[in-house]
Scaffold this active site. Structure first.
Site, PDB file in Angstrom:
ATOM      1  N   ALA A   1       0.840  -1.195   0.000  1.00  0.00           N
ATOM      2  CA  ALA A   1       0.000   0.000   0.000  1.00  0.00           C
ATOM      3  C   ALA A   1       0.867   1.233   0.000  1.00  0.00           C
ATOM      4  CB  ALA A   1      -0.901   0.018   1.229  1.00  0.00           C
ATOM      5  N   CYS A   2       0.395   2.299  -0.662  1.00  0.00           N
ATOM      6  CA  CYS A   2       1.092   3.578  -0.634  1.00  0.00           C
ATOM      7  C   CYS A   2       0.026   4.670  -0.631  1.00  0.00           C
ATOM      8  CB  CYS A   2       2.034   3.719  -1.830  1.00  0.00           C
ATOM      9  SG  CYS A   2       1.192   3.721  -3.414  1.00  0.00           S
ATOM     10  N   PRO A   3       0.424   5.915  -0.297  1.00  0.00           N
ATOM     11  CA  PRO A   3      -0.596   6.950  -0.118  1.00  0.00           C
ATOM     12  C   PRO A   3      -1.412   7.264  -1.379  1.00  0.00           C
ATOM     13  CG  PRO A   3       1.482   7.619   0.865  1.00  0.00           C
ATOM     14  CD  PRO A   3       1.751   6.375   0.096  1.00  0.00           C
TER      15      PRO A   3
ATOM     16  N   THR B   1       2.196   0.840  -4.893  1.00  0.00           N
ATOM     17  CA  THR B   1       1.443  -0.315  -4.414  1.00  0.00           C
ATOM     18  C   THR B   1       1.554  -1.473  -5.397  1.00  0.00           C
ATOM     19  OG1 THR B   1      -0.133   1.166  -3.385  1.00  0.00           O
ATOM     20  CG2 THR B   1      -0.854  -1.098  -3.735  1.00  0.00           C
TER      21      THR B   1
END
Lengths: 150, 457
Positions: free
Chosen positions: B9-11, B17
């Site tokens: 996951a990434c922002p 991601t």
């Protein structure tokens, strides 16, 4: 895959004459602006620079993917630049960057088809064969043709 | 083969991601590692792990710069890195995950403790109050039951021969039993209304015992006393300089009077009659009904492994000890022992259907099983509820029915295998032991039959 509507003539730079990270980013944002993807250029620029600060988007292998999710983006867009000179991007592997994809994502975009294309592109960048083909691209129509194959 | 899970996951959720996921998948393929990747990106959660996959995983890689609901992985070895690390060095991460120690068998004890703690914390309302009363009563039942059992060691009528040590032990045990129902009621009321509930609860409980309303009457008394005291506390308003009289005089007096009068005139008689009816029915139980009761209690014990249904069966059996009925207690304890014991046996006879972690945990489960800690089955059931729960329910039901059928009795409400050697604590000792063994074997065979072999890929 239908890349049209996402990647416009105005946001493809082959080659891009720039040798410094921020200059590359600004030139590409201008391209996205010209392509009509941005409603607030400054807001999107801030989002991209903030993202760079949390960790470089130079993913290694000579590729960088600066990106931002911002209300300054009116429709999802993609920009591509092949840099005339390898440029330092503080990449994960320390190598200078030769090809840059810039991704613009609107604030509210869940389930959007454009997002799925961008995700497919991100996955594809891990594929070394795809990257080699990308580095060999000479003009906009070759790039579009390559991206159609995703 | 060890299974690895990874979540990325990434922002922004469009680039890292998925690149991290792709890198990990590619590295896993190249090194022939079984891997599943969950992505949490802009298009939502894809490939979400099931509870079973988490339970079966050897280790979990968390490559994320945002929240990925890590509490799901409690008790599992986790390799946690920023998302970029998975793009840079996927093979290294996979190797690190493979080299993680599997959750140690000792961790089963910890998982069980956590499951128990979580349950106590989530108990609310009437159920919480009842459990507070039952847990306060238990030490009295243990001490009383075992001391009376000891007294028989000096001859079955030792309690009647004054001046002997047998008689003394019997008197002590009797004193403990006298306190049992008042303490049950007192602590139910205490849980509801805090200290002002205690006195009316104790008094109501004593009345329940003396009017023959037994533990059912005690439970009623506890709730009446508790809620009466609680509402009096809220509704009586006094001038400030008299406020001090409220907790020390007014509430105990009024709440005790109300509870007591209700017990004597309203609740005592019908509950007493119900209790007498229940006692008579249980003492004259034919073998068919005994088997049915054993089946029911056994299945309840296994169904939620320490949850409300299990505690209902257990409270019923413990309460009956106060009325000198010992059969259901034996059935309930046996049925509460077989789920972890059966799982342990199943990990021995059907090794290929359990993960390495589960096989290791099986050893710890055997210890929990002989100690009558049914919760020892929870980690197994959590991983594969639809196959594990029916299996342990059938095994426990069989054990409960056999225990009732054999006429086994138990005077102590706890202790597992450790009460068996205590003289006279258990009636029909040999047959009782047999009932536990048979239930364990049935549980294990059901599991071996129902559980699917692990998929090797």
């Amino acid at each position: 895959m239908n890349i049209q509507g996402l990647l416009h003539e105005q946001s493809i730079f082959i080659p891009l004459q720039a040798n410094e990270k921020n200059a590359v980013i600004e030139a590409m944002i201008d391209g996205l602006q010209a392509a009509g993807c941005l409603s607030d250029k400054q807001a999107y620029l801030d989002a991209v620079l903030t993202r760079e600060q949390t960790g470089s988007t130079g993913i290694g292998f000579g590729v960088a993917i600066p990106h931002g999710k911002s209300s300054g983006v009116s429709q999802a867009g993609l920009a591509f630049a092949k840099l005339s000179e390898p440029t330092d991007w503080q990449s994960l592997d320390g190598e200078p960057v030769k090809a840059v994809f810039m991704i613009a994502v609107p604030e509210e975009a869940a389930g959007n088809d454009h997002l799925k294309i961008l995700i497919a592109l991100s996955r594809k960048l891990i594929d070394s064969e795809f990257r080699e083909q990308l580095m060999a691209v000479q003009n906009a129509s070759q790039l579009t043709a390559l991206l159609e194959t995703i | 083969m060890k299974k690895i899970l990874a979540v990325t996951a990434c922002p922004t959720g469009v680039a890292h991601t998925y690149m991290a996921a792709e890198s990990l998948i590619k590295a896993a393929k190249a090194n022939d590692i079984s891997l599943k990747v969950e992505t949490r990106g802009a298009v939502g959660v894809e490939n979400e792990f099931t509870d079973q996959e988490i339970a079966e995983a050897h280790a979990i890689i968390v490559a994320a710069d945002t929240d990925v609901l890590e509490s799901r992985f409690e008790g599992k070895p986790v390799v946690k890195v920023p998302v970029a690390q998975a793009i840079k060095n996927p093979a290294g991460l996979l190797e690190e995950a493979l080299n993680k120690e599997a959750a140690a068998p000792a961790d089963l004890g910890k998982q069980v403790e956590e499951a128990k703690a979580k349950r106590s914390a989530s108990r609310t309302g009437a159920y919480k109050h009842l459990m507070t009363g039952v847990s306060a009563m238990l030490p009295l039942v243990v001490a009383g039951g075992l001391l009376i059992a000891f007294s028989f060691f000096f001859g079955i009528d030792a309690g009647a021969e004054e001046g002997t040590i047998g008689a003394a032990l019997s008197t002590i045990g009797g004193a403990a039993f006298t306190l049992m129902i008042p303490i049950l009621a007192g602590f139910i009321a205490f849980s509801i209304a805090e200290k002002p509930g205690m006195a009316p609860g104790l008094i109501g409980g004593a009345l329940a015992a003396s009017t023959g309303a037994g533990f059912l009457g005690g439970i009623a008394a506890g709730f009446i006393a508790g809620y009466t005291a609680k509402y009096l506390k809220q509704f009586i308003k006094l001038p400030r300089n008299l406020e001090g009289l409220k907790p020390i005089m007014l509430i105990p007096l009024l709440a005790s009077a109300i509870t007591g009068l209700l017990m004597v005139y309203v609740v005592g008689k019908p509950v007493g009659a119900a209790m007498t009816g229940l006692t008579n029915w249980l003492t004259s139980l034919g073998s068919t009904n005994a088997i049915l009761l054993g089946l029911l209690l056994g299945a309840m014990m296994a169904f939620d492994m320490g949850g409300p249904l299990n505690k209902a069966a257990y409270t019923f059996a413990v309460g009956l000890l106060a009325s000198d009925i010992y059969g259901p207690m034996a059935a309930v304890m046996a049925a509460g022992m077989t789920p972890p014991l059966g799982l342990w046996l199943a990990t021995l006879i059907a090794k290929n259907k359990f993960t390495k972690e589960e096989v290791d945990a099986g050893k710890a489960a055997s210890v929990l099983g002989i100690s009558f800690i049914t919760e020892g089955a929870i980690p197994f059931a959590a991983g594969d509820p639809l196959r594990v729960i029916p299996s342990i329910m059938v095994g426990s039901a069989v054990t409960g029915a056999l225990s009732m059928f054999f006429g086994a009795t138990l005077r102590a409400p706890h202790g597992g295998i450790f009460v068996l050697p205590i003289p006279n604590a258990v009636g029909q000792l040999g047959m009782y032991f047999l009932a536990i063994v048979i239930g364990t074997v049935v549980t294990a065979l059901m599991l071996a039959l129902l559980k699917k072999p692990l998929v090797k890929n």
